[in-house]
Design an enzyme around this catalytic site. Structure first.
Site, PDB file in Angstrom:
ATOM      1  N   SER A 141       0.905  -1.418   0.035  1.00 56.64           N
ATOM      2  CA  SER A 141      -0.150  -0.106   0.090  1.00 56.64           C
ATOM      3  C   SER A 141       0.850   1.234   0.184  1.00 56.64           C
ATOM      4  O   SER A 141       1.919   1.236  -0.701  1.00 56.64           O
ATOM      5  CB  SER A 141      -1.037  -0.071   1.139  1.00 56.64           C
ATOM      6  OG  SER A 141      -1.720   1.281   1.510  1.00 56.64           O
ATOM      7  N   SER A 142       0.462   2.298   0.642  1.00 52.55           N
ATOM      8  CA  SER A 142       1.162   3.408   0.945  1.00 52.55           C
ATOM      9  C   SER A 142       0.743   4.229   2.062  1.00 52.55           C
ATOM     10  O   SER A 142      -0.388   4.193   2.391  1.00 52.55           O
ATOM     11  CB  SER A 142       0.932   4.305  -0.518  1.00 52.55           C
ATOM     12  OG  SER A 142       1.636   5.612  -0.312  1.00 52.55           O
ATOM     13  N   TYR A 162      -3.803   8.517  -6.976  1.00 53.51           N
ATOM     14  CA  TYR A 162      -2.736   7.312  -6.506  1.00 53.51           C
ATOM     15  C   TYR A 162      -3.280   6.931  -5.308  1.00 53.51           C
ATOM     16  O   TYR A 162      -3.563   5.480  -4.855  1.00 53.51           O
ATOM     17  CB  TYR A 162      -1.367   7.770  -6.964  1.00 53.51           C
ATOM     18  CG  TYR A 162      -0.501   6.748  -6.208  1.00 53.51           C
ATOM     19  CD1 TYR A 162       0.025   5.503  -6.619  1.00 53.51           C
ATOM     20  CD2 TYR A 162       0.159   7.148  -4.923  1.00 53.51           C
ATOM     21  CE1 TYR A 162       0.754   4.702  -6.040  1.00 53.51           C
ATOM     22  CE2 TYR A 162       0.950   6.420  -4.244  1.00 53.51           C
ATOM     23  CZ  TYR A 162       1.343   5.119  -4.842  1.00 53.51           C
ATOM     24  OH  TYR A 162       2.318   4.292  -4.229  1.00 53.51           O
ATOM     25  N   LYS A 166      -4.734   3.255  -3.196  1.00 51.67           N
ATOM     26  CA  LYS A 166      -3.958   2.514  -2.162  1.00 51.67           C
ATOM     27  C   LYS A 166      -5.187   2.393  -1.114  1.00 51.67           C
ATOM     28  O   LYS A 166      -5.034   1.368  -0.072  1.00 51.67           O
ATOM     29  CB  LYS A 166      -2.701   3.225  -1.712  1.00 51.67           C
ATOM     30  CG  LYS A 166      -1.769   3.221  -2.712  1.00 51.67           C
ATOM     31  CD  LYS A 166      -1.252   1.856  -3.026  1.00 51.67           C
ATOM     32  CE  LYS A 166      -0.021   1.889  -3.799  1.00 51.67           C
ATOM     33  NZ  LYS A 166       0.385   0.504  -4.320  1.00 51.67           N
TER      34      LYS A 166
HETATM   35  P1  NAD Z   1       9.029   1.150  -9.215  1.00 53.56           P
HETATM   36  O1  NAD Z   1       8.410   1.985 -10.291  1.00 53.56           O
HETATM   37  O2  NAD Z   1      10.407   0.965  -9.216  1.00 53.56           O
HETATM   38  O3  NAD Z   1       8.199  -0.266  -9.348  1.00 53.56           O
HETATM   39  C1  NAD Z   1       6.970  -0.420  -9.582  1.00 53.56           C
HETATM   40  C2  NAD Z   1       7.243  -1.899 -10.293  1.00 53.56           C
HETATM   41  O4  NAD Z   1       5.685  -2.299 -10.814  1.00 53.56           O
HETATM   42  C3  NAD Z   1       7.889  -1.805 -11.518  1.00 53.56           C
HETATM   43  O5  NAD Z   1       8.675  -3.286 -11.499  1.00 53.56           O
HETATM   44  C4  NAD Z   1       6.963  -1.947 -12.697  1.00 53.56           C
HETATM   45  O6  NAD Z   1       7.437  -2.595 -14.021  1.00 53.56           O
HETATM   46  C5  NAD Z   1       5.848  -2.854 -12.323  1.00 53.56           C
HETATM   47  N1  NAD Z   1       4.805  -2.505 -13.053  1.00 53.56           N
HETATM   48  C6  NAD Z   1       3.876  -1.199 -13.123  1.00 53.56           C
HETATM   49  N2  NAD Z   1       2.953  -1.426 -14.125  1.00 53.56           N
HETATM   50  C7  NAD Z   1       2.830  -2.612 -14.472  1.00 53.56           C
HETATM   51  C8  NAD Z   1       1.985  -3.527 -15.201  1.00 53.56           C
HETATM   52  N3  NAD Z   1       1.143  -2.682 -16.005  1.00 53.56           N
HETATM   53  N4  NAD Z   1       2.298  -4.596 -15.463  1.00 53.56           N
HETATM   54  C9  NAD Z   1       3.384  -5.238 -15.026  1.00 53.56           C
HETATM   55  N5  NAD Z   1       4.304  -4.503 -13.977  1.00 53.56           N
HETATM   56  C10 NAD Z   1       3.988  -3.356 -13.966  1.00 53.56           C
HETATM   57  O7  NAD Z   1       8.441   1.621  -7.673  1.00 53.56           O
HETATM   58  P2  NAD Z   1       8.523   1.267  -6.355  1.00 53.56           P
HETATM   59  O8  NAD Z   1       8.731   2.219  -5.535  1.00 53.56           O
HETATM   60  O9  NAD Z   1       9.257  -0.076  -6.296  1.00 53.56           O
HETATM   61  O10 NAD Z   1       6.839   0.620  -6.295  1.00 53.56           O
HETATM   62  C11 NAD Z   1       6.665  -0.656  -5.749  1.00 53.56           C
HETATM   63  C12 NAD Z   1       5.272  -0.388  -5.032  1.00 53.56           C
HETATM   64  O11 NAD Z   1       5.454   0.248  -3.722  1.00 53.56           O
HETATM   65  C13 NAD Z   1       4.204   0.105  -5.757  1.00 53.56           C
HETATM   66  O12 NAD Z   1       2.870  -0.565  -5.685  1.00 53.56           O
HETATM   67  C14 NAD Z   1       3.971   1.709  -5.166  1.00 53.56           C
HETATM   68  O13 NAD Z   1       2.816   2.037  -5.118  1.00 53.56           O
HETATM   69  C15 NAD Z   1       4.371   1.259  -3.747  1.00 53.56           C
HETATM   70  N6  NAD Z   1       4.898   2.206  -3.059  1.00 53.56           N
HETATM   71  C16 NAD Z   1       6.185   3.037  -3.339  1.00 53.56           C
HETATM   72  C17 NAD Z   1       6.674   4.253  -2.513  1.00 53.56           C
HETATM   73  C18 NAD Z   1       7.909   4.825  -2.838  1.00 53.56           C
HETATM   74  O14 NAD Z   1       8.171   5.908  -2.224  1.00 53.56           O
HETATM   75  N7  NAD Z   1       8.766   4.190  -3.636  1.00 53.56           N
HETATM   76  C19 NAD Z   1       5.905   4.679  -1.476  1.00 53.56           C
HETATM   77  C20 NAD Z   1       4.631   3.994  -1.137  1.00 53.56           C
HETATM   78  C21 NAD Z   1       4.167   2.769  -1.684  1.00 53.56           C
END
Ligand code: NAD
Length: 255
Positions: A141-142, A162, A166
């Site tokens: 989630s987030s 977004y 979540k």
């Molecule tokens: P990221 O962009 O590096 O990773 C996202 C991943 O999802 C990538 O591997 C991408 O290829 C995959 N993806 C996206 N759309 C897709 C699709 N249509 N089909 C298949 N794969 C798909 O970012 P991250 O930060 O590693 O994000 C991972 C999770 O963590 C997400 O759900 C994001 O919302 C959550 N999140 C991230 C943060 C942050 O600050 N980075 C904070 C809170 C939550």
């Protein structure tokens, strides 16, 4: 010590960021990990090699989770690789969008919900036959699901669409936990704050870094491994009495 010896695991969106770190953590704990990717074949395959070199087990599989049949195509591949048992499902793949309210479009809104909500919903549905007593689902989630992140204002970019995906995901987590609990399946969320990945590129600027550190009790930017370790714990038997929870992993954000 977290152990997932002889367990099977699927991590969606595992080619980079939090998903990649999670795949590594689960493999180090002994699980056979399916590294799911959308388009980044090379990165996914190099992660598989990295895990195998350290003596772990991993395979790469691909599906576009933004399409209506993406989740069922992925579930089919998972079932044909693992047969009748999936122990750990990490719903990590996601996309984000920051824009002023006026600049959000219907297409982008639909795409956010398709990837972040519809695909986890139908992935769980399609994988139900291979989930069972002792299986654990962890949704990423987030902080944004429960807190307003950034500076509110009509002229400021916001992640409200977004964030609402979540919120929906956390609602699903509670409902799944209630519905699947009697079958011995646990379902939890982790809610990361700002983590250093491609999704949060703004932390690479001085201003972005200051915004992030300003709202956190712990004064550094979170790393993917900070989240991955909590996911690995929730997936393990150490978390056997935790279900329906959302665990903040945010360095004490917005306390
Ligand atoms: P990221 O962009 O590096 O990773 C996202 C991943 O999802 C990538 O591997 C991408 O290829 C995959 N993806 C996206 N759309 C897709 C699709 N249509 N089909 C298949 N794969 C798909 O970012 P991250 O930060 O590693 O994000 C991972 C999770 O963590 C997400 O759900 C994001 O919302 C959550 N999140 C991230 C943060 C942050 O600050 N980075 C904070 C809170 C939550």
């Amino acid at each position: 010590m977290t152990t997932l010896q002889n367990k099977t695991a699927l991590v969606t969106g595992a080619s980079r960021g939090i998903g990649r770190a999670t795949a590594v953590a689960l493999a180090e704990a002994g699980a056979h990990v399916l590294v799911h990717y959308g388009r980044s074949k090379q990165e996914a395959e190099s992660l598989v090699v990295e895990i195998q070199k350290k003596g772990g087990r991993a395979d790469a599989i691909s599906a576009d989770l933004g399409t209506p049949d993406g989740a069922s195509l992925l579930a089919k591949q998972v079932r044909s690789t693992f047969g009748d048992r999936l122990d750990v499902l990490v719903l990590n793949a996601g996309i984000s969008k920051a824009a002023r309210i006026a600049d959000h479009t219907v297409a982008e809104f639909d795409s956010l919900f398709a990837t972040n909500v519809r695909s986890p919903f139908f992935l769980v549905q399609q994988l139900l036959p291979v989930l069972g007593e002792g299986s654990s689902i962890v949704a990423i989630s987030s902080l944004g699901a429960r807190e307003v992140v950034g500076k509110p204002g009509l002229e400021n970019a916001s992640i409200l669409a977004y964030a609402s995906t979540k919120g929906a995901l956390e609602t699903l987590v509670k409902n799944w936990a209630a519905i699947l609990g009697p079958s011995g399946i646990r379902v939890n969320a982790v809610a990361p704050g700002i983590i250093d990945t491609d999704m949060s590129n703004f932390t690479k600027t001085e201003v972005g870094r200051e915004v992030a550190l300003g709202m956190q009790a712990l004064k550094r930017i979170g790393k993917p491994e900070d989240v991955a370790d909590v996911v690995a714990f929730l997936a393990s038997d150490g978390a056997r009495w935790i279900t329906g929870a959302s665990i903040p992993v945010d360095g004490g954000s917005k306390l």
